[in-house]
Design a protein around this motif. Structure first.
Motif, PDB file in Angstrom:
ATOM      1  N   THR A 106     -10.651  -4.816  -4.031  1.00  0.00           N
ATOM      2  CA  THR A 106      -9.409  -5.072  -3.280  1.00  0.00           C
ATOM      3  C   THR A 106      -8.291  -5.483  -4.219  1.00  0.00           C
ATOM      4  O   THR A 106      -8.513  -6.140  -5.196  1.00  0.00           O
ATOM      5  N   ARG A 160      -8.280   1.593   1.853  1.00  0.00           N
ATOM      6  CA  ARG A 160      -7.451   0.470   2.256  1.00  0.00           C
ATOM      7  C   ARG A 160      -7.074   0.609   3.727  1.00  0.00           C
ATOM      8  O   ARG A 160      -7.216  -0.312   4.523  1.00  0.00           O
ATOM      9  N   ARG A 186      -8.562   5.636  -2.689  1.00  0.00           N
ATOM     10  CA  ARG A 186      -8.261   4.198  -2.608  1.00  0.00           C
ATOM     11  C   ARG A 186      -7.392   3.893  -1.390  1.00  0.00           C
ATOM     12  O   ARG A 186      -7.638   2.949  -0.642  1.00  0.00           O
ATOM     13  N   GLU A 187      -6.380   4.750  -1.208  1.00  0.00           N
ATOM     14  CA  GLU A 187      -5.461   4.557  -0.096  1.00  0.00           C
ATOM     15  C   GLU A 187      -6.213   4.654   1.238  1.00  0.00           C
ATOM     16  O   GLU A 187      -6.017   3.853   2.146  1.00  0.00           O
ATOM     17  N   ASN A 221      -9.613  -0.162   6.180  1.00  0.00           N
ATOM     18  CA  ASN A 221     -10.127  -1.531   6.141  1.00  0.00           C
ATOM     19  C   ASN A 221     -11.483  -1.631   5.469  1.00  0.00           C
ATOM     20  O   ASN A 221     -12.333  -2.415   5.867  1.00  0.00           O
ATOM     21  N   TYR A 222     -11.712  -0.826   4.480  1.00  0.00           N
ATOM     22  CA  TYR A 222     -12.975  -0.851   3.711  1.00  0.00           C
ATOM     23  C   TYR A 222     -14.178  -0.748   4.620  1.00  0.00           C
ATOM     24  O   TYR A 222     -15.133  -1.532   4.545  1.00  0.00           O
TER      25      TYR A 222
END
Lengths: 491, 259, 315
Positions: free
Chosen positions: A491, A451, A447-448, A454-455
């Motif tokens: 998000t 993020r 997940r980090e 920027n996906y």
């Protein structure tokens, strides 16, 4: 003050213990002759005689005190202190004996303890006032004190009219020769060890873990160290009859080391060490009793070593076997994940047309033979990651297999992207690292990464990074191409 | 805690003419410093300047060759109940069979005194301290299975559990991750705001100015002590880190070699 | 004082020679052990050669010297391997690993000696622990070309001592570098592991040839006490080697006299005298003696153990 009174109580117990010990020792010397005869006779009878009972009780008591003290030696990284002290008591034993021939037989215990403490002090002195390291200091005390003891003992042997009975037993031990007095003495010492360790458990624990901190909170670290050495000397002296000078150190270290391999808590380690000590002592004395003319000490040591070996190989958490097994299963998981990834790649090459792969495709992708591919595919089927309907030759991923495949590919590509973007590595250098990292990335880290990146939707080689929605919803979403569904949704 | 009976509050730490030698080689010369209450002091200096030695000697862990140290107006052994200590992380064996909770409970040992066992209240304090450093979920973890930053947090939690008025910390920022570093900074500030006095050995000059309100610059002797804004000057840093002191360490070497 | 020499000089001469030879060969190896902080590995090997000896005896049914050497060598290398195995494969620290490894092997050796026929092996508890240096001259002498040269153990020990001296001359720089800085050794192109195991092999051979004379425990003394004494007096390795020779000479001679005087174990007395020499060096070493430090401290009137007040105050 409560604190003060408790301290005095401890000292009183200690003093009482010393007095009592010496008293009991007096009984031993006078009785030893009878018991050596009794011991000879006892060989012919089996399990029902007092000398076996004494041997068993004695070894059990010794196992407890040695196991408890040995645990502290292990965690303080002073394992060889036990070895040095056990040799250092020898001149004390001899001097005590020499004195007792003409004067007072109480002296052996006191003499041995004093010699042991002198040995500990000498180790400290050599370490702090010379350039020599701990090992040399221990070796010096061990050898020099032992030599002095040997000189004295041989002097005793050569004295006219001196009876040397029992002294050679101090070398390798003979549990069957333990008298009632010995056993009572052992009980007192063991009781003392248990009581003092229980009273001062937290003090021993904190000084052993972090002696600087212990001193900073006002604990007398030096005093606690010498208390431990005193208990150690007591315990060694009473154990000499059963295991002998040379091998006492094993009774101290081996059961405790076995316990150290099995638990992460000091309290449990102490308990386990005591239990292992008892087992080693009891088994050793039993074997020595059954076998003819066998010294007890070495047998106890071998029993203890067997316990240690069992802990070393079969310990549930830190055992060699357990770790090997863990490594094997991790390797197997990695292998399955790599197969899943290959399946994904095959599907990706066909732009996700169709949802099964043939052996041939899989083998080509992996640059292997079809047999090998079939083998890997079967492994996936066994773990419910894929299925192979009986009428078809192709491999279908199950939902969980598909999910895992997406995760692995996603991990791999995210990591590649991260390395090229954040660590500025060349795009053709990142694959190898990602091959390893993909299997260990946790969900939180992923997940980090998403993020921070920027996906992003494409990896450095221009391939689509499967997103969360693909992981959950199966094949079709990816077939649309372009920005995969789901990247924005978490998000 | 009852109020102090003395009319004037003695300073948390007063060091007078302290000289320390390792074996024969002097490492600190004639340190004179008085730290007022409620300061967050960074101890700064080059390698081998005697930073750790200073705090160890202040707590009596190293014998002083000369001089004296007073903690709240008393010698250390009387005041040790009011002092918290965070040693260097490398100073202990992380394979030791204790878990995180055990280590934090050790912070209560000084208050308990000899031979008394920790109570449920002590456990509550320890738990609260662990929570403060966000390590409560790890309470039953063996300490060797923690990352460097987590180990440092455990040590901090132990120091918090001591509930002291004066803290000595030996390189709490060494080898920790960025998140832990900022968490520690917040914690130090908080302790300072509650009126505690903290002396922290720190080796990173770049962050020293923002972390500490007072600096103690050390290079075998006291170079400067005062508010960060005043002492963090080019000239003083030059004096601390510059090469002008080589003669001092050369003399120390010579003394060390003498019989 | 000259009494023993007047009565049977040759007898004591051989004992003295044996003592010196054991002292020199052990002491030279011991210097390296001390440098490598492996003094207690010496302790471990001196105990664990026992099962090697017993197995060698069981296989050959005689006290065949090459077989005994081979047995000791194998046992020594097994010990080192076992220590490394325990230490690397578990979280047990090296010191505990040493203790576990050697006590296990030694116990095994003792059990085996008590199982096999005692008369033939001639290794009993006394010999294992005390050594029989006093009986050395009584061993059958070796004859070359019909001339009796000397008792077999002494000649054997002389051979070992010569070999040790030779090896420490030939491999002086390799051993020095690898003891000081193993990393540098590898970068210089020496094989650190081979040197390590080579040293252990030499140690095993030295230990086994000294074993019979001084026993398992006092071999440790012979290994490290001369080196420790020398280290108090000099910080240079060649000088230490020389001092080791001097140390073994003095301690053997003085020990022999002590043992005659007290009527006690000769090996024990030699070690006691050696230890006494160490204590003397500890107290009175010109560079580092405790007495000088005490006196200095007394005149300075301050300072704790191990520290000396510094000159001057603030700079």
């Amino acid at each position: 003050m409560n604190r003060g009174s408790l301290r005095w109580l401890g000292l009183a117990v200690l003093a009482f213990g010393c007095l009592f010990c010496t008293d009991v020792w007096a009984a031993r010397i006078s009785e030893i002759k009878e018991y050596s005869i009794l011991e000879q006779a006892a060989r012919f009878f089996t399990l029902r005689d007092p000398s076996l009972r004494n041997a068993l009780i004695g070894s059990v008591l010794m196992g407890v005190s040695c196991g408890l003290l040995g645990s502290f030696l292990i965690v303080r990284k002073q394992a060889l202190m036990g070895d040095a002290l056990s040799h250092a008591v020898l001149p004390g034993v001899a001097l005590g004996f020499l004195w007792s021939l003409t004067k007072n037989p109480l002296a052996i215990f006191v003499g041995a303890t004093a010699a042991g403490l002198l040995g500990a002090a000498t180790v400290h002195a050599v370490r702090t006032t010379t350039k020599h390291k701990e090992d040399a200091a221990l070796g010096f005390v061990l050898a020099a004190f032992f030599a002095a003891g040997v000189c004295l003992l041989t002097m005793i042997n050569n004295l006219p009219g001196a009876q040397k009975s029992g002294l050679d037993k101090f070398m390798f031990g003979q549990a069957a020769a333990l008298g009632d007095g010995d056993v009572i003495l052992m009980a007192v010492v063991t009781g003392l060890v248990v009581v003092i360790l229980a009273l001062g458990y937290k003090e021993f624990k904190v000084t052993s873990f972090d002696s600087g901190f212990a001193r900073a909170i006002g604990f007398p670290a030096q005093g606690i160290h010498y208390t431990l050495m005193l208990l150690l000397a007591f315990s060694i002296v009473v154990s000499l009859q059963a295991v002998g000078v040379v091998l006492v150190s094993a009774m101290l270290v081996t059961p405790a080391a076995a316990a150290y391999l099995l638990t992460d808590r000091l309290g449990r380690m102490l308990l386990l060490a005591a239990v292992f000590g008892v087992v080693a002592g009891a088994v050793g004395s039993f074997l020595s009793f059954v076998g003819h003319d066998m010294p007890t000490g070495p047998l106890m040591v071998l029993a203890g070593s067997a316990v240690f070996a069992a802990a070393l190989f079969f310990g549930p958490r830190y055992g060699i076997f357990a770790r090997w097994w863990k490594q094997q299963s991790r390797a197997a998981r990695t292998r399955r994940e790599n197969t899943l990834k290959s399946v994904y790649h095959v599907l990706e090459k066909r732009s996700f047309q169709g949802d099964s792969v043939s052996w041939q495709e899989l083998a080509e992708q992996r640059r292997e033979t079809e047999d090998e591919a079939r083998h890997l595919g079967d492994e996936l089927c066994r773990h419910q990651l894929a299925t192979r309907p009986r009428d078809q030759a192709d491999l279908f991923l199950t939902p969980s297999g598909w999910q895992r495949a997406c995760e692995i590919v996603r991990n791999h590509r995210l990591w590649e992207l991260y390395l090229t973007n954040a660590a500025h590595m060349a795009a053709d250098h990142v694959h190898e690292d990602a091959e390893k990292i993909e299997h260990v990335l946790g969900e939180d880290t992923v997940r980090e990464l998403e993020r921070r990146l920027n996906y992003a939707t494409h990896d450095p080689h221009g391939k689509i990074i499967p997103g969360l929605a693909d992981v959950q919803s199966g094949l079709p979403s990816l077939t649309r191409g372009g920005r995969a569904v789901g990247f924005g949704s978490d998000t | 805690m009852t109020a102090a009976v003395t009319s004037e509050n003695p300073p948390p730490l007063e060091i007078h003419d302290l000289t320390v030698a390792y074996y024969k080689k002097p490492v600190l010369y004639g340190i004179d410093v008085t730290v007022p209450a409620g300061k967050l002091v960074g101890i700064i200096g080059p390698n081998g300047a005697g930073k750790s030695t200073l705090i160890k000697a202040a707590m009596g862990l190293l014998p002083a060759s000369s001089g004296w140290v007073k903690i709240f107006g008393e010698p250390f052994h009387k005041a040790c109940g009011r002092v918290g200590y965070v040693p260097q992380r490398e100073s202990v064996d992380w394979d030791f069979p204790v878990n995180v909770m055990d280590v934090v409970l050790m912070g209560r040992y000084g208050r308990l005194g000899l031979f008394r066992r920790p109570t449920a209240a002590d456990r509550d304090v320890a738990r609260a301290c662990l929570d403060k450093v966000k390590m409560l979920p790890f309470a039953s973890r063996q300490i060797g299975n923690l990352s460097g930053g987590q180990q440092q947090r455990v040590f901090l939690a132990r120091a918090l559990a001591q509930e002291s008025d004066l803290y000595f910390m030996d390189e709490p920022f060494s080898g920790v991750d960025a998140a832990t570093e900022s968490a520690i900074v917040v914690l130090l500030q908080e302790l300072k705001d509650r009126g505690k006095t903290l002396l922290v050995v720190h080796h990173d000059l770049a962050t020293a100015r923002e972390y500490f309100d007072t600096l103690l610059l050390l290079n075998m002797r006291l170079v400067a002590f005062g508010p960060t804004a005043e002492v963090f000057t080019h000239e003083i840093l030059q004096k601390t880190y510059g090469g002008r002191l080589t003669i001092l360490s050369e003399v120390a070497e010579v003394v060390g070699r003498q019989p | 004082m000259i009494e023993p020499w007047a009565e049977s000089g040759a007898l004591y001469g051989w004992i003295l020679a044996m003592g010196i030879l054991v002292g020199v060969s052990c002491g030279l190896v011991g210097n390296y052990l001390l440098l490598r902080r492996m003094a207690l590995v010496g302790d471990a090997i001196s105990h664990s050669v026992l099962p090697g000896l017993v197995v060698a005896f069981m296989l050959t049914h005689s006290r065949n010297i090459p077989a005994m050497f081979a047995g000791a060598l194998v046992a020594g290398l097994i010990t080192v391997g076992l220590i490394e195995f325990i230490h690397k494969k578990s979280r047990v620290k090296p010191d505990a690993a040493i203790c576990i490894a050697f006590t296990t092997l030694f116990a095994l050796g003792v059990v085996m000696t008590s199982l096999i026929d005692k008369g033939g092996l001639h290794i009993d508890a006394e010999c294992i622990l005390y050594g029989e240096i006093a009986f050395v001259p009584l061993e059958p002498p070796v004859e070359w070309f019909g001339i009796a040269i000397g008792p077999q153990p002494v000649l054997l020990m002389a051979g070992v001592a010569l070999a040790v001296v030779g090896l420490s001359v030939v491999f002086y720089k390799e051993l020095l570098v690898s003891s000081f800085d193993p990393g540098l050794t590898t970068s210089l192109g020496f094989n650190a592991a081979a040197l390590h195991y080579g040293l252990m092999a030499v140690l095993s051979v030295v230990v086994v040839s000294a074993f019979e004379a001084v026993g398992a425990v006092m071999v440790v003394a012979m290994l490290i006490i001369p080196g420790m004494t020398a280290a108090q007096l000099s910080s240079r390795l060649p000088v230490r080697h020389g001092l080791v020779v001097v140390h073994s000479g003095i301690s053997s001679l003085a020990g022999l006299h002590l043992s005659v005087w007290l009527n006690c174990s000769t090996a024990g007395a030699m070690v006691v005298m050696g230890a006494l020499l160490f204590v003397l060096a500890w107290l009175f070493s010109p560079s580092d003696g405790l007495v000088w430090r005490w006196r200095r401290r007394g005149s300075d009137g301050s300072g704790e153990e191990g520290t000396v007040a510094s000159p001057g105050g603030k700079v």
